[in-house]
Scaffold this active site. Sequence first.
Site, PDB file in Angstrom:
ATOM      1  N   GLY A 196       0.830  -1.213   0.000  1.00  0.00           N
ATOM      2  CA  GLY A 196       0.000   0.000   0.000  1.00  0.00           C
ATOM      3  C   GLY A 196       0.855   1.248   0.000  1.00  0.00           C
ATOM      4  O   GLY A 196       2.092   1.186  -0.022  1.00  0.00           O
ATOM      5  N   ILE A 224       1.304   3.739   2.395  1.00  0.00           N
ATOM      6  CA  ILE A 224       2.176   3.904   3.572  1.00  0.00           C
ATOM      7  C   ILE A 224       3.041   2.660   3.751  1.00  0.00           C
ATOM      8  O   ILE A 224       4.239   2.748   4.025  1.00  0.00           O
ATOM      9  CB  ILE A 224       1.346   4.176   4.849  1.00  0.00           C
ATOM     10  CG1 ILE A 224       0.472   5.426   4.677  1.00  0.00           C
ATOM     11  CG2 ILE A 224       2.275   4.336   6.066  1.00  0.00           C
ATOM     12  CD1 ILE A 224      -0.463   5.715   5.842  1.00  0.00           C
ATOM     13  N   ASP A 273      -0.104  -8.809   1.288  1.00  0.00           N
ATOM     14  CA  ASP A 273      -0.962  -7.793   0.675  1.00  0.00           C
ATOM     15  C   ASP A 273      -1.795  -8.449  -0.415  1.00  0.00           C
ATOM     16  O   ASP A 273      -1.288  -9.271  -1.165  1.00  0.00           O
ATOM     17  CB  ASP A 273      -0.094  -6.671   0.074  1.00  0.00           C
ATOM     18  CG  ASP A 273      -0.887  -5.394  -0.143  1.00  0.00           C
ATOM     19  OD1 ASP A 273      -1.869  -5.433  -0.914  1.00  0.00           O
ATOM     20  OD2 ASP A 273      -0.528  -4.365   0.454  1.00  0.00           O
ATOM     21  N   ASN A 274      -3.055  -8.081  -0.506  1.00  0.00           N
ATOM     22  CA  ASN A 274      -3.898  -8.678  -1.552  1.00  0.00           C
ATOM     23  C   ASN A 274      -3.993  -7.783  -2.787  1.00  0.00           C
ATOM     24  O   ASN A 274      -4.771  -8.045  -3.697  1.00  0.00           O
ATOM     25  CB  ASN A 274      -5.298  -8.994  -1.028  1.00  0.00           C
ATOM     26  CG  ASN A 274      -6.086  -7.739  -0.730  1.00  0.00           C
ATOM     27  OD1 ASN A 274      -5.533  -6.645  -0.720  1.00  0.00           O
ATOM     28  ND2 ASN A 274      -7.364  -7.888  -0.480  1.00  0.00           N
ATOM     29  N   GLY A 317      -3.568  -1.672  -2.471  1.00  0.00           N
ATOM     30  CA  GLY A 317      -2.121  -1.657  -2.674  1.00  0.00           C
ATOM     31  C   GLY A 317      -1.811  -2.062  -4.115  1.00  0.00           C
ATOM     32  O   GLY A 317      -2.637  -2.652  -4.796  1.00  0.00           O
ATOM     33  N   LEU A 369      -0.848  -2.871   8.864  1.00  0.00           N
ATOM     34  CA  LEU A 369      -1.367  -1.703   8.130  1.00  0.00           C
ATOM     35  C   LEU A 369      -2.508  -2.067   7.183  1.00  0.00           C
ATOM     36  O   LEU A 369      -3.179  -1.176   6.664  1.00  0.00           O
ATOM     37  CB  LEU A 369      -0.237  -1.045   7.305  1.00  0.00           C
ATOM     38  CG  LEU A 369       0.612   0.007   8.029  1.00  0.00           C
ATOM     39  CD1 LEU A 369       1.408  -0.617   9.160  1.00  0.00           C
ATOM     40  CD2 LEU A 369       1.564   0.691   7.047  1.00  0.00           C
ATOM     41  N   THR A 373     -12.879  -6.701   6.885  1.00  0.00           N
ATOM     42  CA  THR A 373     -11.422  -6.584   6.693  1.00  0.00           C
ATOM     43  C   THR A 373     -10.760  -5.949   7.909  1.00  0.00           C
ATOM     44  O   THR A 373      -9.620  -6.249   8.233  1.00  0.00           O
ATOM     45  CB  THR A 373     -11.121  -5.707   5.451  1.00  0.00           C
ATOM     46  OG1 THR A 373     -11.877  -6.202   4.367  1.00  0.00           O
ATOM     47  CG2 THR A 373      -9.652  -5.731   5.102  1.00  0.00           C
ATOM     48  N   TYR A 429     -15.900   2.993   9.357  1.00  0.00           N
ATOM     49  CA  TYR A 429     -14.435   2.910   9.318  1.00  0.00           C
ATOM     50  C   TYR A 429     -13.832   3.254  10.690  1.00  0.00           C
ATOM     51  O   TYR A 429     -13.093   2.467  11.274  1.00  0.00           O
ATOM     52  CB  TYR A 429     -13.912   3.839   8.228  1.00  0.00           C
ATOM     53  CG  TYR A 429     -12.418   3.882   8.114  1.00  0.00           C
ATOM     54  CD1 TYR A 429     -11.678   2.715   8.089  1.00  0.00           C
ATOM     55  CD2 TYR A 429     -11.752   5.100   8.023  1.00  0.00           C
ATOM     56  CE1 TYR A 429     -10.298   2.763   7.973  1.00  0.00           C
ATOM     57  CE2 TYR A 429     -10.370   5.159   7.901  1.00  0.00           C
ATOM     58  CZ  TYR A 429      -9.654   3.987   7.884  1.00  0.00           C
ATOM     59  OH  TYR A 429      -8.296   4.041   7.774  1.00  0.00           O
ATOM     60  N   LYS A 471     -11.997   0.687  13.434  1.00  0.00           N
ATOM     61  CA  LYS A 471     -10.636   0.893  13.946  1.00  0.00           C
ATOM     62  C   LYS A 471     -10.649   1.110  15.457  1.00  0.00           C
ATOM     63  O   LYS A 471      -9.698   0.739  16.158  1.00  0.00           O
ATOM     64  CB  LYS A 471      -9.995   2.082  13.219  1.00  0.00           C
ATOM     65  CG  LYS A 471      -9.468   1.699  11.856  1.00  0.00           C
ATOM     66  CD  LYS A 471      -8.386   0.661  12.039  1.00  0.00           C
ATOM     67  CE  LYS A 471      -7.713   0.224  10.803  1.00  0.00           C
ATOM     68  NZ  LYS A 471      -6.655  -0.777  11.096  1.00  0.00           N
TER      69      LYS A 471
END
Length: 327
Positions: free
Chosen positions: A11, A13, A32-33, A37, A77, A96, A150, A154
């Site tokens: 991604g 970052i 990473d999928n 990213g 991340l 996710t 979101y 988190k």
Amino acid sequence: MPHCLVTGGAGFIGSHLVERLLAAGHQVTVLDNLSTGRSENLQAVADHERLRIISGSITDQPLLTDAVRGTDVIYHLAAAVGVKLVAENPVHTIETNIYPTELLLRLAVQGGQRFFLASTSEVYGKNAKEVWTEEDDIHLGPTSRPRWAYGCSKAIDEFLALAYHRKYDLQVVIGRFFNVVGPRQVGNYGMVVPRFVDQALSGGPLQVYDDGSQVRCFAHVSEVVDSVIALTESPAGPGRIFNIGGDQPVSIRELAEEVIRRTDPSVSIRYLPYSQAYGDDFEDVRRRVPCVDRLAETIGRKPGMTLGAILDDIIRWKQEVRSRAGS
Ligand code: UDP
């Protein structure tokens, strides 16, 4: 040298973090999928002998378990990010952002890894305070508005991480990112800076939502990943939450003007209602400014690059990308 797992390592970052960890001599595994990213993000280090890239989803439990094996540090991340993407895919966001974090935390308790949990300033919701400190209340909007899914997802990650710290002494540190920007960030998911730069380089107009008086602070990704590594390595990090970002407020209108000044002064600004940009049930955050004293006290520095310098770096990168695509 430690072996680090970076979820979301391809991604925006994540890829900067991976490069920095490799440069510091670490061994790095990326999971990473390639949804938000992109493999190009890791192009410069793709053949590095200390890098292993696993292509797959953090929602794949056996794969996640395999990726964690043998590591010493986990930088988590991977997440569904971007206000636009999140507003359009609330189920994906929740799935996710919550279940895989819980599994990773459990694996880290078993494996003894140090853990960095990437969180977000969205956790504060629409708190009306001028400046947000880590102990402030969270002011999320109603559950009928997908945007808040979101921040809420988190916040649950943060609760889980802190609970695992208290109960199992997991060495976990939480970083709340505030509008991180820089090369490799794309505008597809709603991020304002790459969108403005693209719009300006294409001759405009820049699309400012609402009246542009909403306020943000922007931080360059290189300073952010420096903070992430320093916090994760600090003995004063575990069990604590840190704001990570710039602390110089700028309105979105001023941001647009600054982008125009640095690219093409003939470009104009167009103001667009939120409903046209995000749909009817969207709520924006009017002001988002972090207090970064805790970060500065803990690692001895904080992101301090000026907006002008940040924009120049992004504009230079965008121009390079555009000239490569055109050639
Ligand atoms: N914004 C804008 N034009 C765009 C994209 C975003 O005016 O093309 C505004 C958006 O409404 C918000 C701010 O810029 O007030 C920052 O948006 P972004 O999605 O980058 O991050 P946020 O801070 O909302 O998570």
